[in-house]
Design an enzyme around this catalytic site. Sequence first.
Site, PDB file in Angstrom:
ATOM      1  N   ASP A  10       0.853  -1.186   0.000  1.00  0.00           N
ATOM      2  CA  ASP A  10       0.000   0.000   0.000  1.00  0.00           C
ATOM      3  C   ASP A  10       0.890   1.237   0.000  1.00  0.00           C
ATOM      4  OD1 ASP A  10      -2.538   1.311   0.045  1.00  0.00           O
ATOM      5  OD2 ASP A  10      -2.200   1.808   2.146  1.00  0.00           O
ATOM      6  N   GLU A  12       0.653   5.771   0.459  1.00  0.00           N
ATOM      7  CA  GLU A  12      -0.101   6.998   0.684  1.00  0.00           C
ATOM      8  C   GLU A  12       0.569   8.073  -0.155  1.00  0.00           C
ATOM      9  OE1 GLU A  12      -2.881   7.033   2.131  1.00  0.00           O
ATOM     10  OE2 GLU A  12      -2.819   5.122   3.203  1.00  0.00           O
ATOM     11  N   HIS A  60      -5.147  10.567   5.233  1.00  0.00           N
ATOM     12  CA  HIS A  60      -4.073   9.755   5.824  1.00  0.00           C
ATOM     13  C   HIS A  60      -3.429  10.365   7.062  1.00  0.00           C
ATOM     14  CE1 HIS A  60      -1.604  12.566   3.591  1.00  0.00           C
ATOM     15  NE2 HIS A  60      -1.957  12.042   2.422  1.00  0.00           N
ATOM     16  N   HIS A 155      -5.831   6.204   7.194  1.00  0.00           N
ATOM     17  CA  HIS A 155      -5.503   5.203   6.179  1.00  0.00           C
ATOM     18  C   HIS A 155      -3.988   5.026   6.090  1.00  0.00           C
ATOM     19  CE1 HIS A 155      -9.547   4.717   4.253  1.00  0.00           C
ATOM     20  NE2 HIS A 155      -9.734   5.827   4.923  1.00  0.00           N
ATOM     21  N   ASP A 160      -2.998  -0.668   6.770  1.00  0.00           N
ATOM     22  CA  ASP A 160      -3.819  -1.112   5.636  1.00  0.00           C
ATOM     23  C   ASP A 160      -3.281  -2.416   5.050  1.00  0.00           C
ATOM     24  OD1 ASP A 160      -5.490   0.994   5.983  1.00  0.00           O
ATOM     25  OD2 ASP A 160      -5.078   1.973   4.072  1.00  0.00           O
TER      26      ASP A 160
END
Length: 241
Positions: A10, A12, A60, A155, A160
């Site tokens: 993942d 951001e 985030h 997030h 995640d």
Amino acid sequence: MSHNRQIILDTETTGFKPNMGDRILEFAGIEMKSRQLTGSHLHLYIHPDRDIPEDSINVHGITLEKLEGEPKFEEVGQRIADYLRGAELIIHNAPFDVGFLDMEFQRMGLPTIGELGCKVTDTLAMAREMFPGQKNSLDALCNRLEVDRSKRVFHGALIDCELLAEVYLSMTRGQFSLVDDMAAETEETFSVRRTARPASLKVLQASEEELAEHEAYLDALDKAVGGVCQWRKEKEAEGAA
């Protein structure tokens, strides 16, 4: 290429458009082999060398102040590429993360995800096929599959990844349990004591009801594996021979 390593991944970012100046500001990947997390992971905060819009911060929770002193992507890009090389990448909404990684790699003259020999599995696409017409965000899948997300506030990329690993295992558990059940049945069959075979055997044809039940079972196998089950593949091959 055999993808023995799976990396649940993942990122951001500062926004949604890698081709319009947005940058990665957090990367996380955790390694899995044989459906078990190995403990190997790579988690990096990255200074984006630009501002972070308020809308993105609301998602985030990462501010530019928090990233002061963190490396820029060109300082860690090779490390990320080496970690991902040759692995199967498990990503929710894969085109987003792959688009950003490819953009960052190309800025450095590094190979893209495809050139690194990675296979990409998009769990969002899997979820849309398994649960058509339903919400398939990571939050929604956690709720549906009873994955505990109590630790998740923003997030964050690492949390995640941990949630996505559990979601992926839940979504793919059916095909492995079916295989295990069939293996157990096979072992049980071979454990039965052999009896003398009669000189002649009466052949009983399957009834229409039995054939329908067989097809329904194969349909369930197809759904579990997300494609054509091995039995049907072998029958198709025999028919083509």
